[in-house]
Design a protein around this motif. Structure first.
Motif, short mmCIF file in Angstrom:
data_model
loop_
_atom_site.label_atom_id
_atom_site.label_comp_id
_atom_site.label_asym_id
_atom_site.label_seq_id
_atom_site.Cartn_x
_atom_site.Cartn_y
_atom_site.Cartn_z
N HIS A 189 54.89 -36.91 -62.28
CA HIS A 189 54.49 -37.29 -60.93
C HIS A 189 55.70 -37.47 -60.02
CE1 HIS A 189 50.15 -37.73 -61.37
NE2 HIS A 189 50.38 -38.19 -62.58
N ILE A 190 56.79 -37.99 -60.55
CA ILE A 190 57.99 -38.16 -59.73
C ILE A 190 58.55 -36.81 -59.30
CG2 ILE A 190 60.39 -38.92 -59.77
CD1 ILE A 190 59.54 -41.35 -61.34
N VAL A 191 58.60 -35.85 -60.23
CA VAL A 191 59.10 -34.51 -59.89
C VAL A 191 58.21 -33.87 -58.85
CG1 VAL A 191 59.48 -32.18 -60.80
CG2 VAL A 191 60.26 -34.17 -62.10
N LEU A 192 56.88 -34.00 -59.00
CA LEU A 192 55.95 -33.43 -58.05
C LEU A 192 56.14 -34.04 -56.67
CD1 LEU A 192 53.53 -31.59 -57.51
CD2 LEU A 192 52.04 -33.43 -58.28
N LEU A 193 56.26 -35.36 -56.60
CA LEU A 193 56.46 -36.03 -55.32
C LEU A 193 57.80 -35.67 -54.71
CD1 LEU A 193 55.01 -39.58 -56.10
CD2 LEU A 193 54.03 -37.85 -54.60
N ALA A 194 58.81 -35.47 -55.54
CA ALA A 194 60.13 -35.11 -55.02
C ALA A 194 60.08 -33.78 -54.27
CB ALA A 194 61.13 -35.04 -56.16
#
Length: 248
Positions: A189-194
């Motif tokens: 989720h962090i990579v996607l949001l980034a």
């Protein structure tokens, strides 16, 4: 600041309201708790409806549910635990579908990834830890279950070395379940949001044109990961329960 704001509301456990305080401990309704309540409600409402042959329910969704149930039974539980593990099939099915629903709900825009909270994965790991020991005690008896920590035929001088390692290994199994699910879901989720926030951070149209297709592709991959992580958690739990039921 835009990225941190999005991260707080979509990944971190944002508090919605305080429910009550008891013994100096505050019980609050957080976004992750709300997501788990929604997942539980969805499971309670949909699975009994699909499991029973209701005339208004199309056969397609029932067949899809049956595929998952038969897969967990025949490819996860029985091969790893034997027929003795079939008595715990309801737990494995509940575990799989709960993690899957929570993961998928976390993919909805505006929702939150509850499995990206280590407290949630720790709770699931504790439940599996209890099942591992309950299954062993039920199968072998209380004393013999803990005697199985020492491999049969082990030389006496190795017992003081192996016993602490086996006891630590019992707890590290649950710890591995907790960390694996937490790290995989949080990182995804962090990579996607980034990638989604790159256009806001850099303010470039070219970056936006490049980052949005990548984010869409990662969303498809993350959807697959939702299924994969639910399967892996259930599969590893079945392996650990099987090792307890059949220590040889």
């Amino acid at each position: 600041m835009d990225f941190l704001h999005v991260l707080e509301h979509h990944v971190l456990d944002h508090r919605i309201s305080t429910l009550f305080t008891a013994g100096g401990i505050t019980f609050a309704l957080t976004k992750h708790v709300l997501m788990m309540w929604i997942a539980c409600g969805a499971l309670i409402l949909t699975l009994p409806l699909l499991a029973h042959a209701w005339p208004r329910v199309p056969s397609g969704p029932r067949a899809l549910l049956e595929i998952f149930v038969v897969f967990i039974r025949d490819e996860v539980v029985v091969p790893n635990t034997g027929k003795e593990g079939l008595v715990y099939l309801p737990y494995f099915l509940t575990l799989f579908f709960f993690i899957l629903f929570v993961n998928l709900i976390g993919m909805i825009p505006g929702a939150a990834a509850a499995t990206g909270n280590i407290s949630v994965t720790a709770g699931l790991a504790i439940c599996s830890f209890l099942l591992i020991n309950i299954a062993g005690i039920r199968e072998h008896g209380f004393v013999h279950h803990f005697k199985n920590f020492i491999p049969h035929g082990l030389p006496g001088w190795l017992v003081p070395l192996m016993l602490p390692l086996e006891i630590v290994g019992l707890f590290t199994r649950a710890f591995a379940l907790c960390i694996r699910l937490f790290a995989n879901m949080l990182a995804g989720h962090i990579v996607l949001l980034a990638f989604l926030c790159l256009s806001f951070l850099l303010g470039s149209i070219l970056v936006s044109v490049g980052s949005i297709p990548i984010a869409v592709g990662l969303s498809v991959l993350e959807t697959f990961v939702c299924f994969l992580q639910a399967y892996i958690f259930t599969f590893l739990t079945a392996i650990f329960v099987g090792a307890t039921l059949h220590p040889h």
